[in-house]
Design an enzyme around this catalytic site. Structure first.
Site, PDB file in Angstrom:
ATOM      1  N   LYS A   1       0.847  -1.198   0.000  1.00 51.53           N
ATOM      2  CA  LYS A   1       0.000   0.000   0.000  1.00 51.53           C
ATOM      3  C   LYS A   1       0.879   1.244   0.000  1.00 51.53           C
ATOM      4  O   LYS A   1       1.541   1.538   0.984  1.00 51.53           O
ATOM      5  CB  LYS A   1      -0.905   0.037   1.229  1.00 51.53           C
ATOM      6  CG  LYS A   1      -1.833   1.254   1.219  1.00 51.53           C
ATOM      7  CD  LYS A   1      -2.125   1.758   2.606  1.00 51.53           C
ATOM      8  CE  LYS A   1      -2.802   3.131   2.553  1.00 51.53           C
ATOM      9  NZ  LYS A   1      -1.955   4.194   1.955  1.00 51.53           N
TER      10      LYS A   1
ATOM     11  N   GLU B   1       9.247   1.328  11.151  1.00 52.02           N
ATOM     12  CA  GLU B   1      10.203   2.434  11.068  1.00 52.02           C
ATOM     13  C   GLU B   1       9.386   3.692  11.270  1.00 52.02           C
ATOM     14  O   GLU B   1       8.628   4.103  10.394  1.00 52.02           O
ATOM     15  CB  GLU B   1      10.920   2.415   9.717  1.00 52.02           C
ATOM     16  CG  GLU B   1      12.134   3.334   9.678  1.00 52.02           C
ATOM     17  CD  GLU B   1      11.836   4.667   9.017  1.00 52.02           C
ATOM     18  OE1 GLU B   1      11.596   5.637   9.776  1.00 52.02           O
ATOM     19  OE2 GLU B   1      11.848   4.745   7.792  1.00 52.02           O
TER      20      GLU B   1
ATOM     21  N   CYS C   1      12.505  11.284   7.919  1.00 47.26           N
ATOM     22  CA  CYS C   1      12.533  10.798   9.306  1.00 47.26           C
ATOM     23  C   CYS C   1      13.925  10.919   9.913  1.00 47.26           C
ATOM     24  O   CYS C   1      14.065  10.968  11.135  1.00 47.26           O
ATOM     25  CB  CYS C   1      12.080   9.341   9.361  1.00 47.26           C
ATOM     26  SG  CYS C   1      10.371   9.091   8.877  1.00 47.26           S
TER      27      CYS C   1
ATOM     28  N   GLU D   1       8.736  16.167  15.679  1.00 46.95           N
ATOM     29  CA  GLU D   1       9.347  16.060  14.357  1.00 46.95           C
ATOM     30  C   GLU D   1       8.884  17.231  13.485  1.00 46.95           C
ATOM     31  O   GLU D   1       7.683  17.498  13.370  1.00 46.95           O
ATOM     32  CB  GLU D   1       8.946  14.727  13.721  1.00 46.95           C
ATOM     33  CG  GLU D   1       9.809  14.309  12.571  1.00 46.95           C
ATOM     34  CD  GLU D   1       9.575  12.852  12.189  1.00 46.95           C
ATOM     35  OE1 GLU D   1      10.505  12.232  11.647  1.00 46.95           O
ATOM     36  OE2 GLU D   1       8.476  12.344  12.426  1.00 46.95           O
TER      37      GLU D   1
END
Length: 480
Positions: free
Chosen positions: A176, A251, A285, A383
């Protein structure tokens, strides 16, 4: 995929290209306008994809690792032939500069070639026996059908980082992609088809993230889920997988510290920090999220870093010479501006940037440097995912390590230093899955990638990336 702009792109299920009757729209972040549509699957079609994958499994796992590797190499050849075309697709759906999209294509090809060969090294072992008449051995076998969920920020390479090792291990894959960036994955599926993989071994499902994830979690054919995305979604997957004890590779988010020590090569440190912060428009990331500079060199480093930042060209990714593209959407732009505003209210000073780019239609933010940021600021705790570089200082090595580790996240970290003793101390004490020393782009196909703490479970790439899709079995032989 001869024309990205064709009316509705089909999805790849069971070795066929399927129209579903539903569709999602793909926007170009450089303009904010829809430029393509993709067929969206329903729950029954996701279920059918797993049925097709299971039907393909015995023959696929029955191939030798060399035979599977040969097919992966054919995919790599197809990717290589279409690299420029697919790079343009990545830039159109993601916004990143074309040169960086071409870099993503090169890494995608490298991942395929690495795992094509690494599949041949899924070694078992013989264990020295302790009982006469018995022997013990370990064998490695594929885990089964895999559900893979890829993000939008590196839409193809992070998809292939999951698919390539799973396929090499003998596992069919239902993938996906993000609904924001599905086109490059569909182009990859064309490469898979052209390489001659049997139908059902690799399939692409596009549509509702929640619905597809629920089917991944509840379908007993799906034996493992591998995911890259936010820690928040990772927690939801963990809760869902608890019901069936389904293994996960996760992750998740990062909050990477970057430490600049006073013994560094200043020119090299500035260059690598610019890469670690602004590559992929800061939407990574592993992007440097918190930058700490030793006090004795703070002013000089900041002067050089700001000068380097101001030289970066911001604009649509297809324009020549662009270094920084648009953010993925309005929400991302608003979140970045809110972080800058909050840091300034906390006493930080904007040295350059800090505003939406004037005169550009899409979701562009000026590359931004802010100094004097407190540890309580949002950009030091959450983040950022934007071209925003927050700076503060430290005095000693011990303080720097304490600041680096003062986070619930541990995906990556960076340090600029030439002290070999310090390098070993940092490697041992910093809590992160990847540590770049004088290196702003440390990821390679042959080295493991993943996080500690709330940045995830497991490792991708390297030999560990193949291990993630293999079961380890002990076989005890009597009567020997």
């Amino acid at each position: 995929m001869s024309e990205v702009q064709e009316k509705v792109h089909k999805v790849y299920l069971g070795g066929k290209w399927i129209e579903t009757g539903e569709e999602i729209h793909v926007k170009n972040p450089a303009t904010g306008e829809t430029f393509a549509s993709v067929a969206a699957v329903n729950r029954d079609q996701v279920r059918d994809a797993f049925t097709a994958a299971q039907a393909s499994y015995p023959a696929w796992r029955g191939l030798t690792a060399k035979e599977r590797g040969t097919l992966l190499l054919r995919i790599a050849d197809e990717v290589h032939k279409r690299a420029d075309e697919i790079a343009r697709i990545i830039t159109m759906e993601n916004g990143k500069p074309l040169a960086q999209s071409k870099g993503e294509m090169a890494m995608t090809e490298d991942h395929l070639r690495w795992f094509a060969e690494e599949g041949r090294r899924a070694y078992g072992r013989l264990i020295p026996h302790q009982v006469q008449g018995k022997r013990n051995m370990v064998v490695r076998t594929p885990i089964g059908v895999v559900g893979a969920i890829a993000p939008w920020n590196f839409p193809l390479v992070l998809a292939v980082r999951k698919a390539a090792p799973a396929l090499a291990a003998g596992c069919p894959v239902v993938l996906k992609p993000s609904s924001q960036t599905p086109l490059s994955t569909l182009a990859f599926a064309e490469c898979v088809e052209a390489a001659g993989l049997p139908g059902g071994v690799f399939q692409v499902v596009v549509g509702s993230a929640r619905m597809i994830a629920e089917e991944f979690l509840t379908n007993s054919i799906c034996r493992k889920i591998t995911f890259t995305g936010s820690t928040e979604v990772g927690r939801e997957l963990i809760r869902g997988a608890a019901q069936s004890i389904k293994p996960l590779s996760l992750e998740l988010g990062g909050l990477a510290p970057l430490l600049v020590f006073d013994d560094c090569n200043l020119d090299q440190a500035v260059e690598q920090t610019l890469i670690a912060k602004f590559r992929n428009t800061g939407q990574s990331c592993i992007a440097a999220n918190r930058i700490y500079v030793q006090r004795s060199i703070h002013d000089e480093f900041l002067k050089r870093f700001v000068a380097g930042t101001q030289k970066l060209k911001t604009g649509p990714g297809l324009e020549p010479g662009v270094d920084v593209g648009p953010l993925i959407n309005q929400q991302g732009l608003d979140a970045a501006l809110a972080q800058v505003e909050e840091a300034v209210h906390g006493g930080a000073k904007v040295l350059c940037g800090g505003k939406r780019m004037a005169g550009l239609k899409g979701y562009f933010l000026e590359p931004t440097v802010i100094d004097g940021v407190t540890e309580a600021s949002l950009c030091m705790r959450e983040e950022t995912f934007a071209p925003v570089a927050p700076f503060t200082t430290f005095a000693t090595e011990d303080e720097a390590i304490e600041l680096a580790n003062a986070s619930d996240y541990g995906l990556s970290a960076y340090a600029m230093t030439r002290d070999i003793g310090r390098i070993f101390r940092l490697a041992e004490r910093i809590e992160a899955g990847t540590i770049g020393i004088n290196d702003g782009a440390p990821t390679t196909s042959q080295s493991p990638f993943g996080g500690v703490k709330q940045s995830g479970w497991g490792r991708e790439l390297g030999s560990e990336g193949l291990d993630a899709f293999l079961e380890t079995k002990h076989v005890s032989l009597g009567g020997i």
